[in-house]
Scaffold this motif. Structure first.
Motif, PDB file in Angstrom:
ATOM      1  N   ALA A   1     -11.539  -5.468   0.590  1.00  0.00           N
ATOM      2  CA  ALA A   1     -10.273  -4.727   0.542  1.00  0.00           C
ATOM      3  C   ALA A   1     -10.151  -3.781   1.727  1.00  0.00           C
ATOM      4  O   ALA A   1      -9.096  -3.684   2.365  1.00  0.00           O
ATOM      5  CB  ALA A   1     -10.157  -3.963  -0.774  1.00  0.00           C
TER       6      ALA A   1
ATOM      7  N   GLU B   1      -9.280  -5.677   4.792  1.00  0.00           N
ATOM      8  CA  GLU B   1      -7.879  -6.070   4.817  1.00  0.00           C
ATOM      9  C   GLU B   1      -6.982  -4.889   5.170  1.00  0.00           C
ATOM     10  O   GLU B   1      -6.011  -5.029   5.902  1.00  0.00           O
ATOM     11  CB  GLU B   1      -7.459  -6.664   3.468  1.00  0.00           C
ATOM     12  CG  GLU B   1      -8.067  -8.025   3.182  1.00  0.00           C
ATOM     13  CD  GLU B   1      -7.506  -9.126   4.078  1.00  0.00           C
ATOM     14  OE1 GLU B   1      -6.577  -8.855   4.863  1.00  0.00           O
ATOM     15  OE2 GLU B   1      -8.010 -10.262   3.996  1.00  0.00           O
ATOM     16  N   GLN B   2      -7.310  -3.732   4.626  1.00  0.00           N
ATOM     17  CA  GLN B   2      -6.504  -2.549   4.935  1.00  0.00           C
ATOM     18  C   GLN B   2      -6.604  -2.216   6.418  1.00  0.00           C
ATOM     19  O   GLN B   2      -5.627  -1.827   7.043  1.00  0.00           O
ATOM     20  CB  GLN B   2      -6.957  -1.359   4.084  1.00  0.00           C
ATOM     21  CG  GLN B   2      -6.450  -1.477   2.647  1.00  0.00           C
ATOM     22  CD  GLN B   2      -7.241  -0.631   1.665  1.00  0.00           C
ATOM     23  OE1 GLN B   2      -8.315  -0.138   1.968  1.00  0.00           O
ATOM     24  NE2 GLN B   2      -6.694  -0.478   0.466  1.00  0.00           N
TER      25      GLN B   2
ATOM     26  N   TRP C   1       1.979  -4.101  -3.311  1.00  0.00           N
ATOM     27  CA  TRP C   1       0.747  -4.873  -3.103  1.00  0.00           C
ATOM     28  C   TRP C   1      -0.318  -3.878  -2.658  1.00  0.00           C
ATOM     29  O   TRP C   1      -0.154  -3.207  -1.639  1.00  0.00           O
ATOM     30  CB  TRP C   1       0.975  -5.925  -2.022  1.00  0.00           C
ATOM     31  CG  TRP C   1      -0.251  -6.675  -1.605  1.00  0.00           C
ATOM     32  CD1 TRP C   1      -1.384  -6.155  -1.019  1.00  0.00           C
ATOM     33  CD2 TRP C   1      -0.492  -8.079  -1.746  1.00  0.00           C
ATOM     34  NE1 TRP C   1      -2.288  -7.153  -0.792  1.00  0.00           N
ATOM     35  CE2 TRP C   1      -1.783  -8.337  -1.223  1.00  0.00           C
ATOM     36  CE3 TRP C   1       0.245  -9.146  -2.259  1.00  0.00           C
ATOM     37  CZ2 TRP C   1      -2.336  -9.620  -1.193  1.00  0.00           C
ATOM     38  CZ3 TRP C   1      -0.307 -10.416  -2.227  1.00  0.00           C
ATOM     39  CH2 TRP C   1      -1.584 -10.651  -1.694  1.00  0.00           C
ATOM     40  N   TYR C   2      -1.376  -3.777  -3.453  1.00  0.00           N
ATOM     41  CA  TYR C   2      -2.544  -2.981  -3.051  1.00  0.00           C
ATOM     42  C   TYR C   2      -3.721  -3.925  -2.938  1.00  0.00           C
ATOM     43  O   TYR C   2      -4.015  -4.679  -3.863  1.00  0.00           O
ATOM     44  CB  TYR C   2      -2.863  -1.900  -4.093  1.00  0.00           C
ATOM     45  CG  TYR C   2      -1.847  -0.787  -4.151  1.00  0.00           C
ATOM     46  CD1 TYR C   2      -1.704   0.098  -3.080  1.00  0.00           C
ATOM     47  CD2 TYR C   2      -1.051  -0.607  -5.268  1.00  0.00           C
ATOM     48  CE1 TYR C   2      -0.791   1.126  -3.126  1.00  0.00           C
ATOM     49  CE2 TYR C   2      -0.125   0.418  -5.323  1.00  0.00           C
ATOM     50  CZ  TYR C   2       0.002   1.289  -4.249  1.00  0.00           C
ATOM     51  OH  TYR C   2       0.914   2.301  -4.290  1.00  0.00           O
ATOM     52  N   TRP C   3      -4.404  -3.856  -1.786  1.00  0.00           N
ATOM     53  CA  TRP C   3      -5.491  -4.815  -1.566  1.00  0.00           C
ATOM     54  C   TRP C   3      -6.597  -4.687  -2.606  1.00  0.00           C
ATOM     55  O   TRP C   3      -7.113  -5.691  -3.101  1.00  0.00           O
ATOM     56  CB  TRP C   3      -6.063  -4.663  -0.148  1.00  0.00           C
ATOM     57  CG  TRP C   3      -5.320  -5.498   0.840  1.00  0.00           C
ATOM     58  CD1 TRP C   3      -4.488  -5.076   1.834  1.00  0.00           C
ATOM     59  CD2 TRP C   3      -5.323  -6.927   0.910  1.00  0.00           C
ATOM     60  NE1 TRP C   3      -3.974  -6.157   2.514  1.00  0.00           N
ATOM     61  CE2 TRP C   3      -4.480  -7.304   1.971  1.00  0.00           C
ATOM     62  CE3 TRP C   3      -5.952  -7.942   0.182  1.00  0.00           C
ATOM     63  CZ2 TRP C   3      -4.255  -8.639   2.324  1.00  0.00           C
ATOM     64  CZ3 TRP C   3      -5.730  -9.268   0.529  1.00  0.00           C
ATOM     65  CH2 TRP C   3      -4.889  -9.604   1.594  1.00  0.00           C
TER      66      TRP C   3
ATOM     67  N   LEU D   1       2.317  -8.491   5.304  1.00  0.00           N
ATOM     68  CA  LEU D   1       1.406  -9.560   4.916  1.00  0.00           C
ATOM     69  C   LEU D   1       2.128 -10.857   5.249  1.00  0.00           C
ATOM     70  O   LEU D   1       3.096 -11.223   4.588  1.00  0.00           O
ATOM     71  CB  LEU D   1       1.134  -9.517   3.413  1.00  0.00           C
ATOM     72  CG  LEU D   1       0.532  -8.231   2.867  1.00  0.00           C
ATOM     73  CD1 LEU D   1       0.647  -8.217   1.359  1.00  0.00           C
ATOM     74  CD2 LEU D   1      -0.928  -8.118   3.295  1.00  0.00           C
TER      75      LEU D   1
ATOM     76  N   GLU E   1       0.830  -1.212   0.000  1.00  0.00           N
ATOM     77  CA  GLU E   1       0.000   0.000   0.000  1.00  0.00           C
ATOM     78  C   GLU E   1       0.862   1.259   0.000  1.00  0.00           C
ATOM     79  O   GLU E   1       0.556   2.242   0.672  1.00  0.00           O
ATOM     80  CB  GLU E   1      -0.947   0.017   1.213  1.00  0.00           C
ATOM     81  CG  GLU E   1      -1.915  -1.165   1.267  1.00  0.00           C
ATOM     82  CD  GLU E   1      -3.151  -0.987   0.385  1.00  0.00           C
ATOM     83  OE1 GLU E   1      -3.408   0.142  -0.069  1.00  0.00           O
ATOM     84  OE2 GLU E   1      -3.847  -1.987   0.134  1.00  0.00           O
TER      85      GLU E   1
END
Length: 604
Positions: free
Chosen positions: A585, A588-589, A388-390, A358, A346
RNA sequence: GGCGAGGUAGCUCAAUGGCAGAGCGGGGGAAUCAUAAUCCCUAGGUUGUGGGUUCGACUCCCACCCUCGCCA
């Protein structure tokens, strides 16, 4: 002629859990590459293990009041668990804490010494009187002699940022018990890198044309500007591999020196465990063998400079010492070191301590391995750092993996299963049918070319492009319409599509082994594409250690366009991949910790 | 400070001197086998900035800015 390929994979340090950055940097690319090589029919050996020695592990053990061995075993076990669940098919994942690795490392040491590439030097180091042992630099803190900061580490000041000469630290104290250490003289072995510099340089220059620029240019730049300096290879610790020399048994090999030797010792251990004691020599003494090292960019100097220097310096002497045969043959030097850059999360760097990370095992609690492998390959940092972007993960899963490939397999299989229940007998092929088969057949070359060059991301894109071509073909031929007019022609269309999918299954297999295996069964095959992963306990003079082995006995997959048997009964199809709710998403963030303070993240 | 890599479409990335491309996302349409997936059409870029070399520069050279790594 059998071709030999060794995939050496970075050795995870057994003092932390593995996160997605480690996976995408080294472990996953090695597995994709190795699965491909095995499908090609090459004798492939993917080896690695836990890095069990070194200061970070003893520090951690001291903090927790347990033995270093207990620390190493805890994390080692978690590695085995992760690798099995993610489908990382190590031929052998072992550890540096084995009798075999001790012996091989000591032999390399001995070979270098006899070849006159080692020397000893006396120097002063902090010694704990209360604990009666030398202290690693990071165990000692005191006042910085540059800025006056009172809690500086002896080798580096966290306030002024300078690297320090440990012996000049003011008011030193042991971080372990607060006692005042004293400087005592000690003696260490050094690797005489200046003597090896010309050879290492020639080694790099010979490979420069095909290595990744950031790997070779950085290494050559270092040699050109600073030259190689002697580097210590022994330490005053009691956790590690003892020096094999009378009077030196209380010192151990420096972990940077012995961990890389694991690539050689793991090949030897694999040979022993699989009952073919001399097999390892095909990878290590055969000048035609190709050895690849899958690592992150932080490890480049050790694999592009130090390890080649150790191999060159040991030369033919290793075989003579280890097997008793003379004259020996030189050890095989690295063919390629396709190091990856870093993965960010992110928009910010990974930070284990802040939980801005992660964790591999955590991801597998909520997601299947293939979607994770797909996304990690799509964003693999082959040429630069990536993120990595959710929301991107959900998008790529739903709009690419499920939509293009999963849906293709499912729409064809569902329709055929419903109307035929088996692979239909094709009638005369139309030009369009022939053209599609030719296009997908060519994928064995085009995807294969990318894989040969370790351009893994490009290979996956190419396979996806071919899947899209099959979707296009289906739109034009519209078997759901055709079946009402000419059932035999509809059968030809579906045979063609099934044959294309059967081949695509192989093209995707190195990347998405679980779904390719599932599709393989749905298509009616009974023997698997790949072998099995097995955990085994190995006993030796140091006790016992668990290893992960790959058993290829049942593997039938081959990297070639094999004919799909007409009339083969199909299994009831299930979707290959699950569509995921993109709203997750945000969840997860929220699960992440605080981003590192110096990071602003992505502007969205 | 030195060495090195990178900066290309909203996003992820291609393109080693010859018309700047793909996928995804955006807009329009078709189709209904399929997890509303798919297919067709389409919009969208002053290639970080400023110079230079060249008939021609994302590409080669110089300087600078930004990101990252290694070393000091």
């Amino acid at each position: 002629m059998t071709e030999y390929v060794l995939a050496g994979v970075a050795w995870p340090y057994a003092n932390a859990y593995i996160h997605a950055g480690n996976v995408v940097g080294a472990y996953l690319p090695a597995d994709i590459f190795s699965r491909y090589q095995r499908l090609r029919g090459r004798a492939t050996l993917m080896v690695s293990g836990s890095d069990a020695h070194g200061t970070p592990i003893t520090v951690r053990a001291d903090q927790e009041g347990v033995s270093p061995e207990a620390i190493y075993r805890r994390y080692h076990r978690s590695f085995l668990d992760l690798f099995q669940r993610l489908g990382l098919t190590y031929d052998l994942f072992t550890s540096t804490h084995t009798a075999n690795h001790f012996k091989v490392s000591q032999t390399i040491f001995e070979a270098l010494r006899l070849n006159d590439y080692l020397f000893t030097k006396r120097e002063k180091q902090w010694y704990s009187v209360t604990q009666q042992r030398f202290l690693p630099d990071r165990y000692v803190e005191g006042t910085c002699y540059i800025c006056g900061y009172e809690a500086a580490r002896s080798d580096q000041c966290d306030r002024c940022g300078n690297l320090l000469d440990p012996t000049r630290l003011i008011n030193p104290r042991s971080k372990l018990d607060g006692s005042t250490p004293e400087l005592r003289e000690t003696e260490h072995f050094y690797l005489d890198l200046p003597k090896l510099e010309a050879d290492v340089r020639a080694f790099l220059e010979a490979r420069a044309p095909y290595w990744r620029p950031h790997v070779v240019q950085q290494s050559l730049g270092l040699i050109r500007t600073e030259g190689l300096k002697p580097r210590p290879i022994s330490r005053d610790l009691d956790w590690g591999i003892p020096l094999p020399l009378k009077g030196w048994e209380h010192k151990v090999l420096y972990v940077w020196f012995e961990a890389v030797i694991g690539y050689l010792s793991a090949a030897i251990e694999w040979s022993t465990l699989t009952g073919q004691p001399n097999a390892w020599e095909q990878w290590w003494f055969n000048p035609e063998a190709r050895t690849y090292y899958f690592i992150g960019k932080d490890n480049i100097p050790f694999h592009a400079i130090m390890w080649p220097a150790q191999l060159i310096g040991s030369g033919a002497r290793f075989e003579e010492l280890f097997t008793g045969r003379a004259p020996g043959r030189p050890l095989v030097l690295p063919y390629d070191v396709p190091a990856n850059q870093f993965l960010n999360l992110e928009g910010c760097k990974f930070s284990g301590s802040r939980n801005w990370a992660l964790w591999g095992l955590d991801l597998l609690e909520r997601y299947d391995p293939d979607p994770l492998r797909y996304y990690l390959t799509a964003i693999m940092p082959e040429t630069r750092d990536t993120d990595w972007y959710w929301d991107d993960f959900f998008r790529r899963n739903n709009d690419e993996l499920v939509a293009t490939w999963g849906n293709l397999a499912h729409r064809v299989l569902s329709f055929t299963y419903k109307h035929w229940g088996q692979v239909p007998e094709p009638g005369p092929f139309a030009a369009e049918d022939e053209a599609l088969l030719e296009t997908v057949r060519a994928g064995f070359h085009t995807v294969g070319e990318h894989l040969e060059k370790v351009h893994l991301r490009a290979g996956l894109q190419e396979a996806m492009r071919l899947a899209a071509r099959v979707n296009q073909y289906l739109e034009r031929r519209a078997p759901w319409k055709r079946i009402k007019e000419d059932r035999a022609d509809a059968g030809t269309i579906l045979f063609t599509a099934l044959q294309a999918i059967d081949w695509l299954k192989v093209l995707f297999a190195p990347y998405l082994p679980f779904s390719s295996e599932a599709l393989h069964r749905t298509l009616g095959y009974t023997r698997p594409l790949f072998g099995r992963q097995v955990v085994q306990e190995v006993r030796d003079a140091l006790g016992a250690h668990e290893v992960l082995l790959y058993d290829p006995a049942d593997a039938t997959g081959r990297w070639e366009p094999q004919p799909l048997p007409v009339g083969q009964p199909l299994q009831k199809p299930k979707p290959l991949f699950r569509k995921l709710d993109p709203a997750l998403a945000a969840e997860e963030q929220a699960r992440l910790g605080e981003p590192p303070a110096d990071c602003v993240g992505r502007e969205r």
